[in-house]
Design a protein around this motif. Structure first.
Motif, short mmCIF file in Angstrom:
data_model
loop_
_atom_site.label_atom_id
_atom_site.label_comp_id
_atom_site.label_asym_id
_atom_site.label_seq_id
_atom_site.Cartn_x
_atom_site.Cartn_y
_atom_site.Cartn_z
N LYS A 1 0.83 -1.20 0.00
CA LYS A 1 0.00 0.00 0.00
C LYS A 1 0.88 1.26 0.00
CE LYS A 1 -4.17 -1.77 0.21
NZ LYS A 1 -5.18 -1.52 -0.85
N GLN A 2 0.37 2.31 -0.58
CA GLN A 2 1.11 3.57 -0.66
C GLN A 2 0.96 4.32 0.66
OE1 GLN A 2 0.41 5.85 -4.23
NE2 GLN A 2 -0.03 4.01 -5.43
N VAL A 3 1.85 4.02 1.57
CA VAL A 3 1.80 4.56 2.93
C VAL A 3 3.10 5.30 3.22
CG1 VAL A 3 1.55 4.01 5.38
CG2 VAL A 3 0.34 2.64 3.67
N TYR A 4 2.96 6.50 3.77
CA TYR A 4 4.11 7.29 4.19
C TYR A 4 4.22 7.21 5.71
CZ TYR A 4 4.11 9.41 -0.48
OH TYR A 4 4.16 9.62 -1.84
N TRP A 5 5.41 6.86 6.20
CA TRP A 5 5.70 6.81 7.63
C TRP A 5 6.62 7.98 7.96
CZ3 TRP A 5 3.85 2.51 10.55
CH2 TRP A 5 3.24 1.51 9.77
N TYR A 6 6.15 8.87 8.83
CA TYR A 6 6.92 10.04 9.23
C TYR A 6 7.39 9.89 10.67
CZ TYR A 6 5.42 12.71 5.11
OH TYR A 6 5.22 13.15 3.82
N LEU A 7 8.68 10.13 10.87
CA LEU A 7 9.26 10.19 12.21
C LEU A 7 9.83 11.58 12.40
CD1 LEU A 7 10.24 7.15 10.88
CD2 LEU A 7 10.53 6.83 13.34
N ARG A 8 9.28 12.31 13.35
CA ARG A 8 9.69 13.69 13.58
C ARG A 8 10.32 13.81 14.95
NH1 ARG A 8 4.57 14.14 10.70
NH2 ARG A 8 4.93 15.22 8.71
#
Length: 836
Positions: free
Chosen positions: A193-200
């Motif tokens: 799936k086209q999923v973006y994982w962001y770690l800030r």
């Protein structure tokens, strides 16, 4: 200055106008730049932001990042929002957030309740907050139930303001936010799936390392992670560049308007000094030296310039108070004029005024006492024009060089500032040359006996060395070039976006189709009424990291191609090129045969290849899902990115055991079919598959483009206003020089109406010729620029540009001839003995 004449009044008014435009554009754009940099933490969500596509972060990665500061994990994905009843599904941009979100800024909700309460679980149903579009356009209300991937959510609040979305220029759907814990087990997070994982990361206050040092430590610890890392200290990628270019263009327009207006300042100064020539001659007869006369005029100009700058600063502050709240509401941060470049601006204004004042002041200070008896300055022959000393030429060259340096610092865009200034100076030189040609041709034609007396007199006035022919031609031609280029480019590009581009793009795009369902899904679409063709391709993201084993960095490629290396790029694979790909010109190499399975071949965009120094046969290392993969470049394609069709900068050869991926399906419909009506059966059957209706995307793009053009059109007319001031000041100077000539003509029997027609002809000819050349130059610039966003048909150019240029030229003719008539008539009425 005790009794200023029309020349000084006009000079002061023009200088205030020009200085105000310059101070306002430079100070406000600098304030916007500073605000963008200062708000970068909110925009990217932390001091450092890391993004992964397709794969989730590992336990080791999270554990290491938590040692650096406060860590927040969010997931973003485009999904279809499904209501509980039979309402239409809506494509939305989903964000799943943890308890630490947001690290910077504040998520404002309506009603104003804590985010944890809005996303918490009640009676077994988690909460969701939605964007205002779902409330205002679709009709959802607080308390309604929505489904994401078959999981129910209850609407608890509406999003009033989202920190990271503040500067989002474009989106495909409204925002919806859910809790991360409730979303982790969603079927929408399936592999591929086209999923973006962001770690800030929010760095601690006592942090001793710089963001660059921390980023280097992260990359050393996980060299093959494949994530895209952004530091708030470097601004927002994309947005920072857009802000820099927009600010540079606005500053350049302010400088151009000031440069145009300085021609008016020179003409007005010449007019004032011409009326005071008897006073200077009297001073010279009483023993005053030329240096003393020049010093008095210089003091006068210095005081006038300083007072004009002071008024410009006051007007800028007032404008900032008026415009500041509008910018603050639009941008999300306080925008007020900043005068940190005040010294540079003041130096630029004084320098430019000095540059255009040198010659008039020198001529005035050299006034001979004989002027009281013989009007020597009206014997306008080459013998009476003083030769400029080498010292004076060097002085003017040094001033011009300093002005270019200051202008480059005000634009503040590195070497590109010099390019912009070179274009501006080149255009100015072009129209100065045109003015000299007009003056020379007018001198030749004025001796023709077949022409009427009035026309010959007008041509002779244009040909006079003291006439403002060059300044009027240069300023008005440059202003018409700017205005025509912006207006025609907006029309051509808008026509391309609204009429041409829709016929060159698919009508509907489905994405995130599970690979095991792609054949059945394609067959179902092909059975739908109105479907003309279906193109289906696998899709995933990867990041290019090495060329022939050598790491690639942004420092090695032009800035406009940083997008290719900065993060993960969309890519696909195929056994044979699609119909659209076959239209792309192969600049080198050949397509692989269909049986080339697992051979690790790649087709690369030719422009990108040139930027990174790649060629056919070279090896690229692509990081896909945290693992490096080597591929060999088989061919280079010249891709037309102005068309929104299904293509990728990197296309791989087929593979038998593919990566986890999704499938994209681009659907082309018959011209008579409505996209939503045609796709309704598919949307009912496949409610979880995200879909994009391209017409909606084009409508948003068109709206953004129209806004940009509208912004430009609010600036460029100021250049035209500056050119009009140049014309008025030039004509005032010309009329004051011709007082005795006009009296002589009247004594010889020339009627006032003939003299008025002479003024109309000389002004009209100068304005009409320079305006026509400006229209042609601006049209050429607009056509070249429009070609950059799509192929422009010459018939289309004629249809759009023809009426526009004809109307503009008609207005120019009316302005030139009518304005000359009015000014000449006013000049006659102002002289004693001419009334009645």
């Amino acid at each position: 200055m005790r009794k200023p004449g029309i020349g000084i009044v006009t000079l002061f008014a023009t200088l205030v106008f020009a200085a105000t435009i310059l101070v306002l554009t430079v100070s406000l754009t600098q304030s916007v730049r500073d605000g963008l940099r200062q708000s970068a933490q909110q925009t990217i969500g932390g001091d450092i932001s890391l993004r992964l596509f397709h794969r989730a972060t590992t336990i080791d990665e999270i554990a290491f990042l938590e040692t650096l500061g406060t860590l927040s994990l969010t997931i973003e994905q485009r999904v279809m929002v499904q209501p509980s009843d039979n309402q239409q599904v809506v494509l939305s941009e989903l964000k799943a957030v943890d308890a630490a979100y947001p690290l910077f800024g504040h998520l404002k909700l309506s009603p104003d309740i804590p985010l944890s309460e809005a996303l918490g679980t009640r009676d077994g149903t988690p909460g969701i907050v939605v964007g205002p579009e779902l409330v205002e356009d679709v009709g959802y209300r607080v308390g309604d139930t929505l489904y994401l991937g078959g999981q129910p959510y209850q609407i608890r609040a509406r999003i009033a303001a989202e920190p990271e979305r503040k500067f989002r220029l474009f989106s495909l759907g409204p925002r919806v936010i859910v809790g991360l814990d409730a979303y982790r087990n969603s079927p929408l997070l399936a592999p591929g799936k086209q999923v973006y994982w962001y770690l800030r990361i929010k760095l601690p206050p006592n942090n001793a390392r710089s963001p660059d040092q921390i980023i280097a430590a992260i990359e050393d610890r996980f060299p093959d992670s494949g994530w895209r890392i952004v530091s708030a200290a470097d601004g927002v990628p994309g947005l920072e560049r857009i802000g820099d270019f927009a600010s540079a263009f606005v500053s350049l327009m302010g400088i151009a308007i000031f440069a145009i207006a300085t021609s008016a300042i020179r003409n007005a100064l010449t007019a004032d000094l011409a009326t005071r020539r008897p006073r200077f001659a009297t001073l010279r007869s009483l023993g005053a030296r030329p240096q003393e006369v020049a010093t008095s005029i210089i003091w006068q100009m210095g005081l006038i310039t300083a007072f004009a700058i002071l008024i410009a600063v006051v007007l800028t502050v007032i404008a900032g108070e008026v415009l500041g709240p509008l910018f603050a509401e639009m941008l999300g941060f306080d925008v007020r004029p900043t005068f940190e470049n005040g010294t540079l601006i003041a130096g630029f204004v004084f320098g430019f005024v000095a540059l255009v004042s040198i010659n008039p002041i020198r001529d005035a200070s050299d006034a001979s006492p004989a002027f009281l008896f013989r009007h020597q300055d009206h014997r306008e022959t080459q013998d009476t024009i003083k030769r400029r000393s080498t010292k004076l030429i060097i002085t003017k060259a040094l001033i011009a060089a300093c002005l270019l340096g200051i202008a480059g610092a005000l634009i503040d865009l590195g070497w590109f500032s010099l390019v912009l200034l070179a274009v501006l100076v080149g255009c100015q030189i072009l129209f100065v040359g045109l003015g000299r040609i007009i003056r020379a041709m007018a001198g030749r034609l004025s001796t023709g006996h077949r022409l009427s007396l009035t026309l010959r007199l007008a041509l002779r006035n244009i040909a006079r060395p003291s006439a403002p022919t060059v300044t009027i031609t240069a300023s008005f031609g440059l202003a018409m070039t700017c205005l025509t280029a912006v207006m025609l480019f907006g029309s051509l590009a808008g026509q391309h976006l609204k009429s041409v581009l829709p016929s060159q793009t698919p009508d509907v795009v489905f994405f995130d189709i599970p690979p095991k369902e792609q054949d059945a899904f394609q067959a179902e679409i092909q059975r739908t009424d109105g479907v003309q063709s279906v193109t289906q391709m696998p899709f995933l993201h990867g990041r290019v990291t090495h060329l022939n084993g050598v790491p690639l960095t942004q420092a090695q490629v032009p800035r406009r191609y940083h997008w290719f290396l900065r993060g993960d790029r969309g890519m696909s694979w195929t056994d044979r090129p699609t119909a659209y790909m076959t239209e792309s010109t192969l600049t080198d190499g050949h397509w692989w045969p269909p049986e080339s399975v697992n051979e690790g071949l790649a087709s690369l965009d030719a422009s990108v290849a040139q930027a990174i120094g790649a060629a056919v046969g070279d090896s690229l290392t692509v990081n896909i899902m945290g693992k490096p993969h080597n591929v060999r470049i088989a061919n280079l394609r010249q891709i037309d990115w102005t068309r929104l069709d299904l293509d990728f900068p990197i296309v791989l050869s087929p593979m038998s055991s593919a990566f986890d991926h999704g499938v994209i399906s681009a659907v082309q419909l018959n011209d008579t079919m409505d996209a939503r009506t045609s796709m309704d059966p598919i949307l009912e059957t496949h409610r979880d598959i995200p879909v994009i209706f391209v017409n909606d995307v084009l409508a948003k793009l068109t709206g953004l483009f129209d806004g940009v053009v509208a912004g430009l059109l609010t600036i460029t007319p100021l250049a035209t206003l500056g050119a009009v001031l140049v014309i008025i000041c030039g004509l005032i100077a010309l009329r004051q020089r011709q007082t005795e000539t006009i009296a002589m003509l009247r004594a010889l029997g020339i009627r006032p109406s003939q003299i008025t027609r002479t003024g109309a002809l000389e002004t009209g000819l100068m304005v009409a010729i320079s305006g026509l050349v400006g229209l042609m130059a601006g049209s050429g610039i607009a056509i070249i620029a429009a070609q950059a966003i799509g192929t422009i048909d010459l018939a289309q150019v004629a249809t759009i540009a023809g009426p526009m240029i004809a109307t503009a030229f008609g207005a120019i003719v009316v302005l030139g001839f009518g304005g000359g008539w009015i000014l000449q008539a006013a000049s006659l009425r102002a002289q004693a003995g001419w009334r009645g």
